[in-house]
Design a protein around this motif. Structure first.
Motif, short mmCIF file in Angstrom:
data_model
loop_
_atom_site.label_atom_id
_atom_site.label_comp_id
_atom_site.label_asym_id
_atom_site.label_seq_id
_atom_site.Cartn_x
_atom_site.Cartn_y
_atom_site.Cartn_z
N TYR A 130 -14.99 -20.63 49.09
CA TYR A 130 -13.73 -19.93 48.98
C TYR A 130 -12.78 -20.35 50.10
O TYR A 130 -11.58 -20.42 49.91
N SER A 131 -13.36 -20.62 51.27
CA SER A 131 -12.52 -20.97 52.41
C SER A 131 -13.23 -21.95 53.32
O SER A 131 -14.47 -22.00 53.36
N ILE A 171 -7.21 -22.67 58.60
CA ILE A 171 -8.01 -22.14 57.51
C ILE A 171 -7.41 -22.62 56.20
O ILE A 171 -6.19 -22.61 56.02
N HIS A 190 -12.82 -23.08 57.43
CA HIS A 190 -12.18 -22.77 58.71
C HIS A 190 -12.51 -23.90 59.68
O HIS A 190 -13.66 -24.33 59.74
N LEU A 225 -19.24 -16.72 57.78
CA LEU A 225 -19.00 -18.15 57.87
C LEU A 225 -20.28 -18.87 58.25
O LEU A 225 -21.02 -18.41 59.13
N GLY A 267 -14.99 -14.90 47.96
CA GLY A 267 -13.65 -14.73 48.50
C GLY A 267 -13.47 -13.55 49.42
O GLY A 267 -12.60 -13.56 50.27
N LEU A 302 -7.78 -22.12 52.01
CA LEU A 302 -8.33 -21.20 51.03
C LEU A 302 -8.33 -21.82 49.64
O LEU A 302 -7.47 -22.66 49.32
#
Lengths: 112, 114
Positions: free
Chosen positions: A29-30, A47, A32, A100, A95, A49
């Protein structure tokens, strides 16, 4: 599953460019990106997304290929201050999780 | 200071002892995270809170590790019967809310178990 970063280490001269890659085996979803200098806390860089939204510093650029579950961080016209270890952290496919999973890091050294 | 703070900055303890590590997040941040980092490795997820509740504790290595955040602000990571393998830098981070937001890290607590 921990994302895989490449390369493990990079040495640059000031002004040169570098690309750091981050690859995951799971849907993301992401992504970083952080930079950590020796003995200090990780510092947020960017970041990315799912869906294309990005938040980060103006001088940093990155890409996120959702299909390939890959992200790349682009460091252009490198400065001495860019030296440090770069980590990508990946957020899961739902999401709404804050968890992380970080890669093993890429060490960047910029020389005068 | 407006950043995440952690105390103590260094903790040396003996094998088998109990330790508490404290994290004070950025004011207004509802999500709080604990990671630990060994030399040459990336941060390893332990647990995160959204408000007072632990939203995901899947990273806690075993039942010797426990964390609380009773009022939705300060958090304490508790380690019982410490082992030498627990030695690491314990990092705390906070974000406005969990999920898709940048996490701001504190300076960490370096734990050494002798």
């Amino acid at each position: 599953q921990q994302p895989v970063q490449s390369p493990q280490a990079v040495i640059l001269r000031e002004g040169e460019d570098a690309v750091i890659n981050c690859s995951s085996s799971k849907a993301l979803y992401s992504v970083h990106w952080y930079r950590q200098k020796h003995g200090e806390a990780p510092v947020f860089l960017m970041i990315l997304l799912k869906g294309g939204e990005q938040k980060g510093h103006e001088k940093i650029s990155a890409s996120f290929n959702e299909k390939k579950q890959q992200s790349s961080l682009y460091l252009t016209a490198s400065q001495l201050s860019y030296s440090g270890t770069y980590f990508c952290g990946t957020g899961g496919g739902s999401g709404n999780t804050g968890k992380l999973i970080f890669g093993q890091g890429t060490t960047l050294q910029v020389k005068p | 200071g407006a950043g995440v703070s952690q105390t103590p900055s260094n903790k040396v303890t003996e094998k088998g002892k109990y330790v508490e590590l404290r994290c004070d997040p950025i004011s207004g941040h509802t999500a709080l995270y604990w990671y630990r980092q060994s030399l040459g490795q990336g941060p390893e997820f332990l647990i995160y809170f959204q408000g007072t509740g632990a939203a995901d504790d899947s990273g806690l290595p075993n039942d010797r590790f426990f964390a609380v955040r009773p009022e939705g602000s300060v958090s304490t990571l508790k380690i019982q019967r410490t082992e030498r393998g627990d030695s690491a830098v314990y990092l705390c981070a906070s974000s406005l809310v969990a999920g898709g937001n940048e996490q701001f890290f504190g300076p960490g607590t370096r734990l050494t178990v002798l």
